[in-house]
Design an enzyme around this catalytic site. Structure first.
Site, PDB file in Angstrom:
ATOM      1  N   GLY A  19       0.800  -1.216   0.000  1.00 32.49           N
ATOM      2  CA  GLY A  19       0.000   0.000   0.000  1.00 32.49           C
ATOM      3  C   GLY A  19       0.834   1.268   0.000  1.00 32.49           C
ATOM      4  CG  HIS A 135      11.851  14.427   0.139  1.00 34.08           C
ATOM      5  ND1 HIS A 135      11.763  15.723  -0.320  1.00 34.08           N
ATOM      6  CD2 HIS A 135      11.038  13.677  -0.662  1.00 34.08           C
ATOM      7  CE1 HIS A 135      10.927  15.752  -1.365  1.00 34.08           C
ATOM      8  NE2 HIS A 135      10.482  14.523  -1.590  1.00 34.08           N
ATOM      9  CG  ASP A 173      10.979  13.889  -7.266  1.00 34.41           C
ATOM     10  OD1 ASP A 173      11.222  12.674  -7.365  1.00 34.41           O
ATOM     11  OD2 ASP A 173       9.993  14.343  -6.628  1.00 34.41           O
ATOM     12  CG  HIS A 175       7.458  15.527  -4.153  1.00 39.80           C
ATOM     13  ND1 HIS A 175       7.336  14.374  -4.901  1.00 39.80           N
ATOM     14  CD2 HIS A 175       6.279  15.708  -3.529  1.00 39.80           C
ATOM     15  CE1 HIS A 175       6.117  13.874  -4.738  1.00 39.80           C
ATOM     16  NE2 HIS A 175       5.449  14.662  -3.906  1.00 39.80           N
ATOM     17  CG  ASP A 262       7.533  12.591  -8.489  1.00 38.12           C
ATOM     18  OD1 ASP A 262       8.349  13.185  -9.219  1.00 38.12           O
ATOM     19  OD2 ASP A 262       7.651  12.536  -7.253  1.00 38.12           O
TER      20      ASP A 262
HETATM   21 ZN    ZN Z   1       8.759  13.181  -5.779  1.00 40.49          ZN
END
Ligand code: ZN
Length: 398
Positions: A19, A135, A173, A175, A262
């Site tokens: 998940g 990150h 990315d 993000h 992404d």
């Molecule tokens: Zn990302």
């Protein structure tokens, strides 16, 4: 030109459980698709089994207390419901799992192997699809990232290179590449440049235009926050304008890239509007500028991407670009079978074409002139700021 491709089946150990968006199936199915296109038989590809990272190498970036915590949880396993907020660990983004220290060290080791490869005089390009965990902070996990392999690899290259060596870190990315930015925020030997969805609308919230470095590093942290819904044409236009100019101003000895995909329109956790055709164009721009401005030294890392079919297609396109071969439709039958078997059509619609287009998004936006203008106005505003302020600042400091 030989390309070092780092791979081991142990990569599937980096697994936050069922998940979780960062499923190891992404890596497995990417490898399968590259294999189905015979990319590993290419005479210019060197398949490399990664070495492990040493604690000493990781401690150049991370704090001992945090590493000790990961080590402790590695054996105990803990429960996925246990939380250590101080270290960013717990239910949600970074749940605890048995073997988590080993798994994180393996990813770091793979990025270090990729770095070792391009440190050799005659090698130019390497690619670690499991890396790019941008990150992670020195003393905590964040956004699916336990250790910041990108920062560890950058520091490793600097440690092994003569004084005055400069590294440019380019992050595409969706993000913001916050971990890498903050780690090198006060340094001018690492320039970070992140293209991402505006932090007002997406995790981690940072990466605003005015985050520009501090002290010695003033001018060496750069951000391009794009509006949600940004489409190929707008993205590529600004990317093509800014990236070569920044490379030319900085003239890095190495380019390290985080190649998160992404930004795709189908990504389940973000809101950008790129296609795999758009990704291919971005990859081409990067690859073509490495020999021109980056001393012909390139280290590619994976990153985000939560539509598994997109990850497999876009990173296969990138490896093909590095090898200088053309691959394409139709998608290999054997790969579609393995997609069904390993991931399941019930999890995600299988892709029907290799290079997709985002015409349905562009069409929707063209019907809404306000939105189209917003996207272009934002892009123009950013380019103006770079050309008038940021790029001259890099030049001045040389
Ligand atoms: Zn990302």
């Amino acid at each position: 030109m030989e390309v070092g491709f780092i791979f081991t089946e142990q990569f599937n150990q980096y697994n936050f459980g069922s998940g979780h968006p960062l499923t190891p199936k992404r890596i497995e199915l990417t490898y399968d698709l590259m294999k189905a296109y015979n990319l590993f038989e290419n005479p210019n590809l060197k398949l490399i089994t990664p070495r492990s990272a040493t604690e000493e190498e990781v401690l150049r970036i991370h704090k001992a207390g945090y590493l000790d915590k990961l080590k402790e949880l590695n054996n105990v396993g803990g429960s996925p419901y246990q939380a250590f907020p101080k270290f960013g660990l717990g239910p949600g983004d970074n749940p605890i799992f048995p073997g988590m220290y080993d798994a994180a060290m393996a990813v770091c080791g793979a990025s270090l192997t990729a770095a070792d490869y391009i440190l050799e005089e005659n090698s130019s390009r390497s690619f670690n699809i499991t890396g790019g965990l941008h990150h992670a902070m020195p003393e905590m996990a964040s956004g699916f990232c336990l250790l910041n392999d990108a920062a560890v690899a950058i520091q490793h290259i600097l440690d092994k290179s003569p004084n005055g060596t400069k590294i440019m870190y380019l992050d595409i990315d969706c993000h913001h590449g916050d971990g890498v930015q903050w780690i090198f925020y006060d340094r001018s030997d690492v320039l970070t440049l992140s293209f991402h969805q505006d932090g007002h609308t997406l995790f981690p919230g940072s990466g605003l235009l005015d985050e520009n470095g501090k002290e010695e590093g003033k001018g060496y942290a750069l951000n391009v926050p794009l509006l949600p819904g940004t489409i190929d044409s707008v993205y590529i236009n600004i990317f093509e304008k800014l990236v070569p100019e920044i490379m030319d101003a900085y003239r890095p000895d190495y380019l390290v890239c985080q190649l998160g995909v992404d930004t795709h329109f189908s990504d389940p956790i973000t809101n950008m509007g790129l296609s795999t055709s758009g990704h291919e164009k971005i990859f081409k721009i990067i690859n073509q500028n490495v020999p021109k401005y980056c001393n012909n030294k390139f280290l590619g890392l994976g990153g985000g991407g939560y539509n598994v079919g997109v990850v497999a297609r876009s990173w296969s396109l990138f490896l093909a670009e590095l090898l200088g071969v053309k691959i394409g439709d139709p998608l290999p039958e054997q790969w579609l079978d393995s997609f069904n078997e390993k991931w399941g059509f019930s999890q995600e619609e299988p892709p029907t074409e290799f290079r997709d287009q985002n015409w349905h998004i562009e069409e929707k936006q063209l019907k809404n002139p306000y939105w189209e203008n917003e996207l272009e106005d934002r892009a123009d505003e950013i380019v103006k700021k770079y050309e008038e302020e940021f790029i001259p600042l890099i030049k001045k400091s040389e």
